[in-house]
Design a protein around this motif. Structure first.
Motif, mmCIF file in Angstrom:
data_model
loop_
_atom_site.group_PDB
_atom_site.id
_atom_site.type_symbol
_atom_site.label_atom_id
_atom_site.label_comp_id
_atom_site.label_asym_id
_atom_site.label_seq_id
_atom_site.Cartn_x
_atom_site.Cartn_y
_atom_site.Cartn_z
ATOM 1 N N LEU A 170 0.792 -1.170 0.093
ATOM 2 C CA LEU A 170 0.051 0.053 0.022
ATOM 3 C C LEU A 170 0.861 1.254 0.049
ATOM 4 N N SER A 171 1.879 1.172 0.533
ATOM 5 C CA SER A 171 3.046 2.527 0.559
ATOM 6 C C SER A 171 4.239 2.037 0.075
ATOM 7 N N GLU A 172 4.513 1.543 -0.955
ATOM 8 C CA GLU A 172 5.677 0.989 -1.299
ATOM 9 C C GLU A 172 6.681 2.203 -1.682
ATOM 10 N N ASP A 173 6.188 3.430 -2.084
ATOM 11 C CA ASP A 173 6.830 4.469 -2.413
ATOM 12 C C ASP A 173 7.501 5.237 -0.955
ATOM 13 N N ARG A 174 6.634 5.141 -0.004
ATOM 14 C CA ARG A 174 7.157 5.492 1.080
ATOM 15 C C ARG A 174 8.069 4.598 1.905
ATOM 16 N N TYR A 175 7.845 3.158 1.882
ATOM 17 C CA TYR A 175 8.820 2.380 2.259
ATOM 18 C C TYR A 175 10.332 2.472 1.469
ATOM 19 N N PHE A 176 10.263 2.656 0.071
ATOM 20 C CA PHE A 176 11.283 2.902 -0.516
ATOM 21 C C PHE A 176 12.158 4.240 -0.346
ATOM 22 N N THR A 177 11.358 5.372 0.157
ATOM 23 C CA THR A 177 12.098 6.456 0.232
ATOM 24 C C THR A 177 12.662 6.394 1.879
ATOM 25 N N MET A 178 12.064 5.862 2.773
ATOM 26 C CA MET A 178 12.680 5.423 4.117
ATOM 27 C C MET A 178 13.826 4.610 4.217
ATOM 28 N N LEU A 179 13.964 3.704 3.125
ATOM 29 C CA LEU A 179 15.106 2.837 2.836
ATOM 30 C C LEU A 179 15.951 3.490 2.544
ATOM 31 N N LEU A 180 15.812 4.586 1.491
ATOM 32 C CA LEU A 180 16.989 5.212 1.160
ATOM 33 C C LEU A 180 17.500 6.118 2.180
ATOM 34 N N LEU A 181 16.626 6.773 3.122
ATOM 35 C CA LEU A 181 17.271 7.661 3.999
ATOM 36 C C LEU A 181 17.706 6.972 5.249
ATOM 37 N N LYS A 182 17.355 5.668 5.467
ATOM 38 C CA LYS A 182 17.961 5.063 6.535
ATOM 39 C C LYS A 182 19.460 4.582 5.993
ATOM 40 N N GLN A 183 19.519 4.167 4.787
ATOM 41 C CA GLN A 183 20.830 3.533 4.327
ATOM 42 C C GLN A 183 21.846 4.797 4.127
ATOM 43 N N PHE A 184 21.237 6.126 3.766
ATOM 44 C CA PHE A 184 22.110 7.340 3.609
ATOM 45 C C PHE A 184 21.620 8.677 4.269
ATOM 46 N N PRO A 185 21.752 8.464 5.692
ATOM 47 C CA PRO A 185 21.298 9.300 6.688
ATOM 48 C C PRO A 185 21.984 10.993 6.522
ATOM 49 N N MET A 186 22.941 11.154 5.815
ATOM 50 C CA MET A 186 23.665 12.218 5.611
ATOM 51 C C MET A 186 23.176 13.017 4.183
ATOM 52 N N TYR A 187 22.214 12.156 3.639
ATOM 53 C CA TYR A 187 21.701 12.688 2.171
ATOM 54 C C TYR A 187 20.286 13.214 2.754
ATOM 55 N N LYS A 188 19.627 14.004 1.506
ATOM 56 C CA LYS A 188 18.372 14.528 1.843
ATOM 57 C C LYS A 188 17.399 14.337 0.733
ATOM 58 N N THR A 189 16.288 14.507 0.720
ATOM 59 C CA THR A 189 15.328 14.265 -0.520
ATOM 60 C C THR A 189 14.855 16.039 -0.501
ATOM 61 N N GLN A 190 14.451 16.053 -1.974
ATOM 62 C CA GLN A 190 13.784 17.789 -2.020
ATOM 63 C C GLN A 190 12.480 17.554 -2.826
ATOM 64 N N PHE A 191 11.971 18.526 -2.539
ATOM 65 C CA PHE A 191 10.602 18.930 -3.282
ATOM 66 C C PHE A 191 10.649 20.201 -4.312
ATOM 67 N N ILE A 192 10.618 19.955 -5.416
ATOM 68 C CA ILE A 192 10.708 21.111 -6.719
ATOM 69 C C ILE A 192 9.375 21.757 -6.891
ATOM 70 N N LEU A 193 9.235 23.023 -6.083
ATOM 71 C CA LEU A 193 7.797 23.472 -6.292
ATOM 72 C C LEU A 193 7.392 23.953 -7.776
ATOM 73 N N ASP A 194 8.346 24.186 -8.628
ATOM 74 C CA ASP A 194 7.802 24.340 -9.918
ATOM 75 C C ASP A 194 7.766 23.142 -10.910
ATOM 76 N N ALA A 195 8.185 21.994 -10.393
ATOM 77 C CA ALA A 195 7.959 20.782 -11.263
ATOM 78 C C ALA A 195 6.305 20.322 -11.160
ATOM 79 N N HIS A 196 5.693 20.078 -12.324
ATOM 80 C CA HIS A 196 4.488 19.498 -12.270
ATOM 81 C C HIS A 196 4.441 18.545 -13.172
#
Length: 172
Positions: free
Chosen positions: A125-151
């Motif tokens: 049901l939330s595989e995209d959330r699970y995948f994001t959390m795996l990345l953040l767990k594996q690479f805690p010094m990195y970040k994810t970003q939201f691009i406001l102008d991208a649609h």
């Protein structure tokens, strides 16, 4: 997602590929800013006025794909990057350390052991959330970003939508 991840992992490690992977093989590592795992933008519904359910989804998409992501962006990272509109970084630009296609991420994300309700929710049901959390767990010094102008616009299916959630004592 797993097909692409396995393919890119094989490209990086120069592992023997199957015929499909050989057909897909380009040399396409994209450069990016340091310390960013992936970015996403706002997802809009192209067929929002086709039914009352689609109109309700406009509200849900606005809350989850825009407002929550803008707020999380202010805090420095998204907790869920949508599978429909995310750009992933394959490796770091300076050291070429693997990110998306690292062996540990591929191994963790390819698990399919659904033996609890929690794992069903994570993997189905939330595989995209699970995948994001795996990345953040594996690479805690990195970040994810939201691009406001991208649609991007997506059309949700009009048929085959069934709501069936099992709960203790019956079903809804």
């Amino acid at each position: 997602m797993m097909v692409i991840m396995h393919f890119l992992n094989k490209v990086h490690y120069t592992v023997l590929m199957n015929p499909l992977e050989l057909e897909m093989y380009p040399d396409f590592y994209v450069s990016h800013h340091e310390k960013v795992l992936d970015v996403c933008g706002e997802t809009l519904l192209a067929n929002a006025k086709q039914s009352i359910i689609m109109m309700m989804q406009v509200y849900e998409y606005f809350i989850t794909h825009h407002m929550a992501k803008v707020f999380e962006g202010l805090l420095g990272s998204m907790t869920c990057l949508p599978g429909c509109f995310t750009l992933f970084c394959l490796c770091t630009p300076d050291t070429h350390k693997l990110l998306l296609i690292s062996n540990q991420i591929v191994l963790d994300y390819s698990q399919n052991c659904v033996d609890t309700l929690h794992m069903k929710n994570l993997l189905h049901l939330s595989e995209d959330r699970y995948f994001t959390m795996l990345l953040l767990k594996q690479f805690p010094m990195y970040k994810t970003q939201f691009i406001l102008d991208a649609h991007v616009e997506t059309a949700t299916p009009m048929t085959g939508i069934f709501f069936s959630h099992n709960v203790v004592g019956g079903s809804i």
